[in-house]
Design a protein around this motif. Structure first.
Motif, PDB file in Angstrom:
ATOM      1  N   ARG A 135       0.847  -1.202   0.000  1.00 21.37           N
ATOM      2  CA  ARG A 135       0.000   0.000   0.000  1.00 21.37           C
ATOM      3  C   ARG A 135       0.881   1.251   0.000  1.00 21.37           C
ATOM      4  O   ARG A 135       0.603   2.222  -0.722  1.00 21.37           O
ATOM      5  N   ASP A 138      -8.721  -2.827   1.329  1.00 20.35           N
ATOM      6  CA  ASP A 138      -7.279  -2.713   1.588  1.00 20.35           C
ATOM      7  C   ASP A 138      -6.825  -1.264   1.523  1.00 20.35           C
ATOM      8  O   ASP A 138      -5.731  -0.932   1.985  1.00 20.35           O
ATOM      9  N   GLY A 139      -7.635  -0.410   0.931  1.00 19.81           N
ATOM     10  CA  GLY A 139      -7.317   1.007   0.862  1.00 19.81           C
ATOM     11  C   GLY A 139      -8.427   1.766   0.166  1.00 19.81           C
ATOM     12  O   GLY A 139      -9.171   1.205  -0.642  1.00 19.81           O
ATOM     13  N   TYR A 148      -6.354   4.375   4.717  1.00 21.47           N
ATOM     14  CA  TYR A 148      -6.621   3.020   5.191  1.00 21.47           C
ATOM     15  C   TYR A 148      -6.946   3.059   6.667  1.00 21.47           C
ATOM     16  O   TYR A 148      -6.309   3.769   7.451  1.00 21.47           O
TER      17      TYR A 148
END
Length: 217
Positions: A72, A105-106, A86
């Protein structure tokens, strides 16, 4: 319709909050596109007829969890045109689809203020067939996961970042791919998945075993 984002105080609370919903990793099983689980097996799990297999201690799962944070951060460095956010133990719910939940996840915001999804995958390529599934496309089970998240969040786009590991002549090779999906280009697929999940969830709530959907060859 209303979309709400929840932040749970612990992983245990987050896992408990997932009960009673279809998650992104379950979505492909509803349409027979999950190579590891059929729609009937998912139904048996969700109705208490089958105990889900615990894979949390497997090496590839642990690696994926530990690598996610770093991948990320790399995405944020490589694509500064996106703001990356996030939150641990996040969950999105949509009143229009009360059987669905999404944990991202983001979250992304582009230069135009549009909101998007960041999905991160790590995988080991063991066979040429696996490599082919990533050639200029996303494997069907991961594509369904992205569609599911777009449905729940109502966001405008999604980006899937994939780290593909393989060995050739004893040498480790790592390739990174990025797949960009605009919601407007996949609206029909989103609607199809929503209806498939709706029918599956009706089977869960009624206790009626769904017909087995065989994966396409």
């Amino acid at each position: 319709m209303s979309v709400q984002k929840y932040i749970f105080e612990s992983r245990e609370a987050w896992l408990e909050g997932r009960h009673g919903h279809i998650g992104g990793s379950d979505a492909s099983a509803c349409v027979g596109a999950n190579p590891y689980k059929s729609n009937v097996e998912l139904w048996e799990e969700m109705t208490g007829r089958r105990r889900p297999i615990d894979i949390s201690d497997r090496d590839y799962v642990i690696y994926g969890i530990k690598a996610e944070e770093h991948l990320r951060e790399l995405f944020a460095l490589d694509f500064p045109q996106y703001k990356v956010n996030y939150d641990d133990h996040n969950m999105f719910l949509n009143t229009a689809y009360p059987w669905m939940h999404a944990s991202l996840d983001g979250e992304l915001v582009d230069n135009d203020g549009r909101c998007g999804i960041l999905e991160i995958k790590t995988t080991n390529i063991l066979q040429s067939m696996q490599r082919e599934k990533w050639h200029d496309r996303i494997p069907d089970n991961y594509y369904c996961q992205v569609l599911h998240y777009l449905a729940v969040t109502e966001y405008d786009f999604a980006i899937l970042k994939a780290q593909l590991k393989s060995e050739w002549a004893g040498e480790l090779r790592i390739a990174t791919k990025h797949y960009f999906i605009e919601r407007k280009d996949v609206e029909e697929d989103i609607r199809y998945l929503i209806e498939a999940e709706r029918k599956f969830w009706n089977c869960v709530t009624s206790g009626r075993r769904p017909d087995l959907i065989l994966p396409a060859i």
